[in-house]
Design a protein around this motif. Structure first.
Motif, PDB file in Angstrom:
ATOM      1  N   ALA A  45      36.444   7.050   9.607  1.00 29.64           N
ATOM      2  CA  ALA A  45      36.569   5.489   9.094  1.00 29.64           C
ATOM      3  C   ALA A  45      35.970   5.268   7.729  1.00 29.64           C
ATOM      4  O   ALA A  45      36.387   4.683   6.810  1.00 29.64           O
ATOM      5  CB  ALA A  45      36.302   4.421   9.876  1.00 29.64           C
ATOM      6  N   TRP A  46      34.746   5.809   7.876  1.00 27.66           N
ATOM      7  CA  TRP A  46      33.796   5.779   6.665  1.00 27.66           C
ATOM      8  C   TRP A  46      32.533   6.858   6.656  1.00 27.66           C
ATOM      9  O   TRP A  46      32.327   7.330   7.559  1.00 27.66           O
ATOM     10  CB  TRP A  46      33.203   4.257   6.304  1.00 27.66           C
ATOM     11  CG  TRP A  46      32.628   3.787   7.425  1.00 27.66           C
ATOM     12  CD1 TRP A  46      33.050   2.802   8.288  1.00 27.66           C
ATOM     13  CD2 TRP A  46      31.184   3.902   7.869  1.00 27.66           C
ATOM     14  NE1 TRP A  46      31.984   2.665   9.393  1.00 27.66           N
ATOM     15  CE2 TRP A  46      30.771   3.276   8.783  1.00 27.66           C
ATOM     16  CE3 TRP A  46      29.904   4.643   7.119  1.00 27.66           C
ATOM     17  CZ2 TRP A  46      29.642   3.000   9.455  1.00 27.66           C
ATOM     18  CZ3 TRP A  46      28.717   4.468   7.698  1.00 27.66           C
ATOM     19  CH2 TRP A  46      28.451   3.619   8.944  1.00 27.66           C
ATOM     20  N   SER A  47      32.019   6.957   5.537  1.00 30.36           N
ATOM     21  CA  SER A  47      30.875   7.761   5.465  1.00 30.36           C
ATOM     22  C   SER A  47      29.808   7.220   4.775  1.00 30.36           C
ATOM     23  O   SER A  47      30.256   6.379   3.699  1.00 30.36           O
ATOM     24  CB  SER A  47      31.041   9.088   5.238  1.00 30.36           C
ATOM     25  OG  SER A  47      31.182   9.392   3.990  1.00 30.36           O
ATOM     26  N   ALA A  48      28.467   7.301   4.802  1.00 31.14           N
ATOM     27  CA  ALA A  48      27.671   6.619   3.820  1.00 31.14           C
ATOM     28  C   ALA A  48      26.524   7.662   3.601  1.00 31.14           C
ATOM     29  O   ALA A  48      26.142   8.428   4.426  1.00 31.14           O
ATOM     30  CB  ALA A  48      26.816   5.259   4.428  1.00 31.14           C
ATOM     31  N   GLY A  68      29.913  -8.195  13.368  1.00 31.24           N
ATOM     32  CA  GLY A  68      29.815  -6.783  13.740  1.00 31.24           C
ATOM     33  C   GLY A  68      28.609  -5.823  13.997  1.00 31.24           C
ATOM     34  O   GLY A  68      27.539  -6.560  14.319  1.00 31.24           O
ATOM     35  N   ARG A  70      25.725  -3.113  13.258  1.00 34.71           N
ATOM     36  CA  ARG A  70      25.007  -2.439  12.207  1.00 34.71           C
ATOM     37  C   ARG A  70      24.337  -1.189  12.723  1.00 34.71           C
ATOM     38  O   ARG A  70      24.051  -0.908  13.726  1.00 34.71           O
ATOM     39  CB  ARG A  70      24.030  -3.344  11.672  1.00 34.71           C
ATOM     40  CG  ARG A  70      22.903  -3.538  12.607  1.00 34.71           C
ATOM     41  CD  ARG A  70      21.563  -4.290  11.989  1.00 34.71           C
ATOM     42  NE  ARG A  70      21.823  -5.376  11.404  1.00 34.71           N
ATOM     43  CZ  ARG A  70      21.339  -6.024  10.307  1.00 34.71           C
ATOM     44  NH1 ARG A  70      20.340  -5.315   9.937  1.00 34.71           N
ATOM     45  NH2 ARG A  70      21.535  -7.114   9.781  1.00 34.71           N
ATOM     46  N   ARG A  84      26.495  -1.791   7.523  1.00 31.53           N
ATOM     47  CA  ARG A  84      27.396  -2.297   8.269  1.00 31.53           C
ATOM     48  C   ARG A  84      28.071  -1.347   8.942  1.00 31.53           C
ATOM     49  O   ARG A  84      28.684  -0.292   8.369  1.00 31.53           O
ATOM     50  CB  ARG A  84      28.374  -3.151   7.477  1.00 31.53           C
ATOM     51  CG  ARG A  84      27.723  -4.560   7.095  1.00 31.53           C
ATOM     52  CD  ARG A  84      28.972  -5.536   6.589  1.00 31.53           C
ATOM     53  NE  ARG A  84      29.492  -5.032   5.570  1.00 31.53           N
ATOM     54  CZ  ARG A  84      29.356  -5.307   4.367  1.00 31.53           C
ATOM     55  NH1 ARG A  84      28.472  -6.150   3.946  1.00 31.53           N
ATOM     56  NH2 ARG A  84      29.875  -4.960   3.212  1.00 31.53           N
ATOM     57  N   SER A  86      31.279  -1.592  10.012  1.00 31.56           N
ATOM     58  CA  SER A  86      32.495  -1.712   9.949  1.00 31.56           C
ATOM     59  C   SER A  86      33.006  -1.078   8.630  1.00 31.56           C
ATOM     60  O   SER A  86      34.068  -0.395   8.501  1.00 31.56           O
ATOM     61  CB  SER A  86      33.164  -2.966   9.645  1.00 31.56           C
ATOM     62  OG  SER A  86      32.187  -3.905   8.492  1.00 31.56           O
ATOM     63  N   ASP A  87      32.039  -0.800   7.589  1.00 29.90           N
ATOM     64  CA  ASP A  87      32.435  -0.025   6.489  1.00 29.90           C
ATOM     65  C   ASP A  87      31.358   0.842   5.872  1.00 29.90           C
ATOM     66  O   ASP A  87      31.581   1.512   4.837  1.00 29.90           O
ATOM     67  CB  ASP A  87      32.839  -1.523   5.229  1.00 29.90           C
ATOM     68  CG  ASP A  87      31.858  -2.213   5.026  1.00 29.90           C
ATOM     69  OD1 ASP A  87      30.733  -2.199   5.394  1.00 29.90           O
ATOM     70  OD2 ASP A  87      32.260  -3.160   4.339  1.00 29.90           O
ATOM     71  N   GLY A  88      30.176   0.752   6.404  1.00 30.30           N
ATOM     72  CA  GLY A  88      29.258   1.680   5.821  1.00 30.30           C
ATOM     73  C   GLY A  88      28.309   1.051   4.599  1.00 30.30           C
ATOM     74  O   GLY A  88      27.574   1.875   4.138  1.00 30.30           O
ATOM     75  N   HIS A  89      28.389  -0.311   4.184  1.00 36.85           N
ATOM     76  CA  HIS A  89      27.846  -0.700   3.055  1.00 36.85           C
ATOM     77  C   HIS A  89      26.638  -1.325   3.549  1.00 36.85           C
ATOM     78  O   HIS A  89      26.416  -1.490   4.602  1.00 36.85           O
ATOM     79  CB  HIS A  89      28.664  -1.895   2.374  1.00 36.85           C
ATOM     80  CG  HIS A  89      29.726  -1.527   1.707  1.00 36.85           C
ATOM     81  ND1 HIS A  89      31.049  -1.717   2.320  1.00 36.85           N
ATOM     82  CD2 HIS A  89      30.054  -0.707   0.576  1.00 36.85           C
ATOM     83  CE1 HIS A  89      32.228  -1.201   1.425  1.00 36.85           C
ATOM     84  NE2 HIS A  89      31.397  -0.725   0.503  1.00 36.85           N
TER      85      HIS A  89
END
Length: 155
Positions: A45-48, A68, A70, A84, A86-89
């Protein structure tokens, strides 16, 4: 019943190549078909990217005021990062930097001040303990490997 052994035969003698998957799973891994192994469709879904390599598993948490999850990771070279789920921010107030510290273990979640919100407890490879507020990334206390206790400097 096991087959009868002839004269001079040994049931411990290797009679052919043994495959690890035969012992563990009773199946031939070369015949594995990934699509048939699981009924679920997984995708990233995402990576950071974090400030340094993370050697330990991140911890997942949810704060009472947040909707959500963390994801918080302690890195090998001085950073504690929180994003986060949900989105990796990056979460506000993060990353936190511990000068000269490296972390090889996952953060722990403990409500240190009995406010109903878990704080992060980290142990550095140098033996120092760090207590951080999840909501802000600000330190509560640091206990040095030498037995000293103080509020760490803010970065």
């Amino acid at each position: 019943a096991p087959p009868a052994l002839g004269a001079g035969a040994s049931r411990f003698r290797n009679t052919g190549p043994a495959r690890l998957e035969d012992f563990l799973f009773g199946t031939d891994a070369s015949q594995f078909v990934a699509q048939s192994a699981c009924a679920h469709d997984f995708s990233v879904a995402w990576s950071a990217q974090v400030g340094a390599a993370a050697y330990a598993t991140p911890v997942l948490s949810r704060l009472p005021a947040e909707s959500g999850v963390r994801v918080t990771a302690a890195t090998f070279a001085r950073y504690v990062e929180s994003v986060r789920g949900s989105d990796g921010h990056e979460m506000p107030g993060w990353p936190w930097e511990a000068d000269g510290a490296s972390f090889h273990a996952s953060p722990l979640l403990v409500d240190m001040d009995s406010d109903g919100v878990d704080e992060l407890v980290l142990v550095s490879s140098e033996g120092a303990l760090y207590f951080l507020r999840q909501r802000t990334g600000l330190p509560l206390l640091m206990a040095g490997a030498d037995g000293s206790r103080r509020a760490p400097s803010l970065h």
